[in-house]
Design a protein around this motif. Structure first.
Motif, PDB file in Angstrom:
ATOM      1  N   ILE A 187      40.861  17.514  60.058  1.00  0.00           N
ATOM      2  CA  ILE A 187      41.774  18.621  59.753  1.00  0.00           C
ATOM      3  C   ILE A 187      41.974  18.656  58.246  1.00  0.00           C
ATOM      4  CG2 ILE A 187      44.077  19.561  60.077  1.00  0.00           C
ATOM      5  CD1 ILE A 187      44.195  18.179  62.773  1.00  0.00           C
ATOM      6  N   ALA A 188      41.600  19.760  57.616  1.00  0.00           N
ATOM      7  CA  ALA A 188      41.734  19.902  56.168  1.00  0.00           C
ATOM      8  C   ALA A 188      42.643  21.077  55.862  1.00  0.00           C
ATOM      9  CB  ALA A 188      40.351  20.115  55.538  1.00  0.00           C
ATOM     10  N   PRO A 189      43.313  21.058  54.719  1.00  0.00           N
ATOM     11  CA  PRO A 189      44.176  22.189  54.368  1.00  0.00           C
ATOM     12  C   PRO A 189      43.347  23.450  54.113  1.00  0.00           C
ATOM     13  CG  PRO A 189      43.977  20.671  52.513  1.00  0.00           C
ATOM     14  CD  PRO A 189      43.340  19.992  53.693  1.00  0.00           C
ATOM     15  N   PRO A 190      43.899  24.631  54.353  1.00  0.00           N
ATOM     16  CA  PRO A 190      43.154  25.868  54.104  1.00  0.00           C
ATOM     17  C   PRO A 190      42.750  25.987  52.642  1.00  0.00           C
ATOM     18  CG  PRO A 190      45.135  26.301  55.401  1.00  0.00           C
ATOM     19  CD  PRO A 190      45.239  24.888  54.908  1.00  0.00           C
ATOM     20  N   LEU A 191      41.596  26.617  52.411  1.00  0.00           N
ATOM     21  CA  LEU A 191      41.088  26.835  51.063  1.00  0.00           C
ATOM     22  C   LEU A 191      41.286  28.287  50.670  1.00  0.00           C
ATOM     23  CD1 LEU A 191      37.635  25.027  51.397  1.00  0.00           C
ATOM     24  CD2 LEU A 191      39.685  24.130  50.269  1.00  0.00           C
ATOM     25  N   SER A 192      41.924  28.524  49.541  1.00  0.00           N
ATOM     26  CA  SER A 192      42.039  29.882  49.018  1.00  0.00           C
ATOM     27  C   SER A 192      40.728  30.266  48.352  1.00  0.00           C
ATOM     28  CB  SER A 192      43.189  29.961  48.006  1.00  0.00           C
ATOM     29  OG  SER A 192      43.266  31.246  47.446  1.00  0.00           O
ATOM     30  N   LEU A 193      40.104  31.338  48.829  1.00  0.00           N
ATOM     31  CA  LEU A 193      38.796  31.747  48.310  1.00  0.00           C
ATOM     32  C   LEU A 193      38.979  32.759  47.175  1.00  0.00           C
ATOM     33  CD1 LEU A 193      36.737  32.056  51.610  1.00  0.00           C
ATOM     34  CD2 LEU A 193      36.852  30.142  50.003  1.00  0.00           C
ATOM     35  N   ARG A 194      39.251  32.255  45.995  1.00  0.00           N
ATOM     36  CA  ARG A 194      39.415  33.116  44.832  1.00  0.00           C
ATOM     37  C   ARG A 194      38.050  33.501  44.265  1.00  0.00           C
ATOM     38  NH1 ARG A 194      43.489  30.128  40.843  1.00  0.00           N
ATOM     39  NH2 ARG A 194      43.513  32.198  39.883  1.00  0.00           N
ATOM     40  N   SER A 195      38.034  34.596  43.544  1.00  0.00           N
ATOM     41  CA  SER A 195      36.806  34.996  42.855  1.00  0.00           C
ATOM     42  C   SER A 195      36.835  34.453  41.433  1.00  0.00           C
ATOM     43  CB  SER A 195      36.684  36.523  42.816  1.00  0.00           C
ATOM     44  OG  SER A 195      37.688  37.077  41.995  1.00  0.00           O
ATOM     45  N   PRO A 196      35.706  34.028  40.900  1.00  0.00           N
ATOM     46  CA  PRO A 196      35.685  33.555  39.508  1.00  0.00           C
ATOM     47  C   PRO A 196      36.213  34.592  38.515  1.00  0.00           C
ATOM     48  CG  PRO A 196      33.704  32.836  40.622  1.00  0.00           C
ATOM     49  CD  PRO A 196      34.420  33.747  41.581  1.00  0.00           C
ATOM     50  N   SER A 197      35.932  35.884  38.746  1.00  0.00           N
ATOM     51  CA  SER A 197      36.402  36.895  37.790  1.00  0.00           C
ATOM     52  C   SER A 197      37.914  37.006  37.795  1.00  0.00           C
ATOM     53  CB  SER A 197      35.763  38.256  38.092  1.00  0.00           C
ATOM     54  OG  SER A 197      36.157  38.743  39.365  1.00  0.00           O
ATOM     55  N   SER A 198      38.567  36.796  38.946  1.00  0.00           N
ATOM     56  CA  SER A 198      40.030  36.844  38.975  1.00  0.00           C
ATOM     57  C   SER A 198      40.627  35.610  38.313  1.00  0.00           C
ATOM     58  CB  SER A 198      40.541  36.972  40.412  1.00  0.00           C
ATOM     59  OG  SER A 198      40.290  35.797  41.159  1.00  0.00           O
ATOM     60  N   VAL A 199      39.928  34.484  38.367  1.00  0.00           N
ATOM     61  CA  VAL A 199      40.383  33.287  37.655  1.00  0.00           C
ATOM     62  C   VAL A 199      40.309  33.527  36.147  1.00  0.00           C
ATOM     63  CG1 VAL A 199      39.862  30.870  37.155  1.00  0.00           C
ATOM     64  CG2 VAL A 199      39.741  31.703  39.507  1.00  0.00           C
ATOM     65  N   LEU A 200      39.210  34.109  35.672  1.00  0.00           N
ATOM     66  CA  LEU A 200      39.049  34.375  34.239  1.00  0.00           C
ATOM     67  C   LEU A 200      39.968  35.492  33.768  1.00  0.00           C
ATOM     68  CD1 LEU A 200      37.501  33.802  31.601  1.00  0.00           C
ATOM     69  CD2 LEU A 200      35.828  35.529  32.342  1.00  0.00           C
ATOM     70  N   GLY A 201      40.136  36.541  34.591  1.00  0.00           N
ATOM     71  CA  GLY A 201      40.966  37.671  34.202  1.00  0.00           C
ATOM     72  C   GLY A 201      40.394  38.386  32.986  1.00  0.00           C
ATOM     73  N   ALA A 202      41.267  38.729  32.053  1.00  0.00           N
ATOM     74  CA  ALA A 202      40.840  39.443  30.844  1.00  0.00           C
ATOM     75  C   ALA A 202      40.493  38.490  29.708  1.00  0.00           C
ATOM     76  CB  ALA A 202      41.945  40.396  30.397  1.00  0.00           C
ATOM     77  N   ARG A 203      40.489  37.199  29.965  1.00  0.00           N
ATOM     78  CA  ARG A 203      40.201  36.226  28.909  1.00  0.00           C
ATOM     79  C   ARG A 203      38.724  36.283  28.503  1.00  0.00           C
ATOM     80  NH1 ARG A 203      43.148  33.760  32.938  1.00  0.00           N
ATOM     81  NH2 ARG A 203      45.298  33.212  32.390  1.00  0.00           N
ATOM     82  N   VAL A 204      38.450  35.818  27.307  1.00  0.00           N
ATOM     83  CA  VAL A 204      37.090  35.766  26.772  1.00  0.00           C
ATOM     84  C   VAL A 204      36.790  34.327  26.374  1.00  0.00           C
ATOM     85  CG1 VAL A 204      35.527  36.590  24.970  1.00  0.00           C
ATOM     86  CG2 VAL A 204      37.231  38.146  25.948  1.00  0.00           C
ATOM     87  N   GLU A 261      39.832  41.018  42.809  1.00  0.00           N
ATOM     88  CA  GLU A 261      40.734  40.060  43.438  1.00  0.00           C
ATOM     89  C   GLU A 261      40.341  39.890  44.895  1.00  0.00           C
ATOM     90  OE1 GLU A 261      45.529  39.381  44.281  1.00  0.00           O
ATOM     91  OE2 GLU A 261      44.764  41.344  43.641  1.00  0.00           O
ATOM     92  N   VAL A 262      40.193  38.639  45.320  1.00  0.00           N
ATOM     93  CA  VAL A 262      39.883  38.330  46.712  1.00  0.00           C
ATOM     94  C   VAL A 262      41.077  37.596  47.306  1.00  0.00           C
ATOM     95  CG1 VAL A 262      38.332  37.147  48.308  1.00  0.00           C
ATOM     96  CG2 VAL A 262      37.423  38.182  46.209  1.00  0.00           C
ATOM     97  N   ILE A 263      41.565  38.096  48.432  1.00  0.00           N
ATOM     98  CA  ILE A 263      42.708  37.493  49.112  1.00  0.00           C
ATOM     99  C   ILE A 263      42.239  37.040  50.491  1.00  0.00           C
ATOM    100  CG2 ILE A 263      45.056  37.857  49.949  1.00  0.00           C
ATOM    101  CD1 ILE A 263      45.205  40.204  47.936  1.00  0.00           C
ATOM    102  N   GLY A 264      42.349  35.764  50.752  1.00  0.00           N
ATOM    103  CA  GLY A 264      41.914  35.222  52.029  1.00  0.00           C
ATOM    104  C   GLY A 264      41.597  33.748  51.893  1.00  0.00           C
ATOM    105  N   ALA A 265      41.287  33.112  53.000  1.00  0.00           N
ATOM    106  CA  ALA A 265      41.107  31.662  52.987  1.00  0.00           C
ATOM    107  C   ALA A 265      40.036  31.236  53.979  1.00  0.00           C
ATOM    108  CB  ALA A 265      42.436  30.972  53.317  1.00  0.00           C
ATOM    109  N   ALA A 266      39.617  29.989  53.814  1.00  0.00           N
ATOM    110  CA  ALA A 266      38.734  29.318  54.775  1.00  0.00           C
ATOM    111  C   ALA A 266      39.518  28.161  55.371  1.00  0.00           C
ATOM    112  CB  ALA A 266      37.476  28.803  54.099  1.00  0.00           C
ATOM    113  N   SER A 267      39.436  28.008  56.660  1.00  0.00           N
ATOM    114  CA  SER A 267      40.125  26.908  57.340  1.00  0.00           C
ATOM    115  C   SER A 267      39.113  26.129  58.165  1.00  0.00           C
ATOM    116  CB  SER A 267      41.240  27.446  58.234  1.00  0.00           C
ATOM    117  OG  SER A 267      40.710  28.322  59.216  1.00  0.00           O
TER     118      SER A 267
END
Length: 356
Positions: free
Chosen positions: A269-286, A194-200
């Motif tokens: 001026i752009a809204p902040p981007l949540s920098l998620r990791s692909p593995s956290s998006v997939l989770g335990a799914r196959v 899990e990655v928590i943080g953003a790009a602005s």
């Protein structure tokens, strides 16, 4: 063979005695007895019944007294029953007899740590690391070894079980160009991070790629690369980022860079981007799978698959999971209103599902 069996049956039918079975090899008999008793002991130990586990493992050792694995199992049962001194004495004798047996060295390292013997734990841990039965950062996750972590004797271990480094662009970005932000993680186990943080700043997310591998010591690594498109002039900032996996946490400092645009272009001026990791998006799914996430929907598909949606909309595989550089899963995101995803191959439709 069939004629011999038929002859034996005929002799029995005629009242003649059947041939005696061949004698059982005593070594095979002792092995079978040991395996049966070990299974009983292992099950009892898993249930927390150390006393009865010791009895069963004692029977296994009586059948196979020189079996090194059985010696370690008995030591585990003794330690679980509160007799750590007896367990250590047993493994000391094993190490004296088989000094190059790495599992015994790793087990004794943790047992010595429980006795607050940092020097002894370090000696055995070095042998276990050299043999490859444990990796440095995996060793640091062990609850028993944690008792002596930070002591000078174990100074050869890394600073932390999980470490993360943020990599930001080193050069000026320009409107319309793509820049890459990276996150390198060492000490990751299998499974999502899990990655928590953003790009602005004046940037938008184009794609994200996560690659799993190993470092030279055998510890797991993750490399996450976010590709951002520069929308205009202005400073961009990423982080600080927090990386979590299980009970482990690592943090990075923030990093930034500047972006330019042709004369006359205003700042963006752009809204902040949540920098998620692909593995956290997939989770335990196959893959293949599909699910809803907020106002949109995701599909996990085999690499390079042709994905369609109902209703029809333009889709692209902007997220990817890789192992050793080889793609293993593509993630496709679609906006609101998705009713169904379809995956087509050379032979036609291969998968179809409605996001849950």
């Amino acid at each position: 063979m069939a004629r011999l069996i038929g002859l034996a049956l005929l002799l029995v039918a005629c009242g003649a005695p059947a041939p005696e079975p061949p004698p059982v090899d005593p070594q095979l008999r002792s092995l079978g007895d040991a395996v049966s008793a070990w299974q009983v002991g292992a099950d009892l130990l898993a249930k927390g019944d150390a006393t009865r586990a010791r009895d069963a493992l004692g029977r296994a050792l009586a059948a196979r007294p020189d079996d090194t694995l059985l010696v370690l199992w008995m030591a585990r049962a003794e330690a679980a029953g509160g007799d750590l001194d007896a367990a250590l004495a047993r493994v000391d004798a094993l190490v004296s007899r088989s000094p190059d047996y790495p599992l015994a060295r790793w087990w004794r390292a943790t047992a010595r740590a429980r006795k607050d013997d940092a020097a002894g734990a370090a000696e055995d841990l070095k042998a276990a690391l050299a043999a490859g039965v444990i990796t440095p950062r995996r060793a640091m996750r062990d609850a028993d070894l944690a008792r002596v972590l930070g002591r000078p004797e174990l100074g050869f271990l890394p600073h932390a079980a999980l470490e993360a480094t943020l990599i930001a662009p080193a050069q000026l970005g320009f409107k319309g160009s793509e820049v890459e932000v990276g996150l390198d993680v060492v000490g990751a186990d299998d499974g999502p991070i899990e990655v928590i943080g953003a790009a602005s700043g004046p940037v938008e997310l184009v794609r994200a790629v996560e690659d799993s591998g190993q470092d030279g010591a055998g510890d797991g690594t993750r490399s996450v690369r976010w590709t951002l498109r520069v929308l205009g002039r202005g400073d961009a900032l990423v982080g600080p980022l927090t990386v979590r996996q299980g009970g482990l946490v690592a943090t990075t400092a923030a990093a930034g860079w500047s972006n330019a645009a042709p004369a006359g272009n205003p700042s963006v001026i752009a809204p902040p981007l949540s920098l998620r990791s692909p593995s956290s998006v997939l989770g335990a799914r196959v893959a293949p799978d599909a699910w809803r996430d907020g106002h949109g929907a995701w599909a996990a598909v085999p690499p390079g698959a042709r994905v369609e949606s109902d209703p029809v909309m333009r889709l692209s595989s902007a997220w990817s999971l890789r192992v050793g550089g080889e793609p293993v899963v593509d993630l496709v995101y679609a906006g609101t209103g998705i009713v169904r995803f379809r995956v087509r191959g050379a032979g036609g439709l291969v998968w179809e599902e409605e996001p849950r």
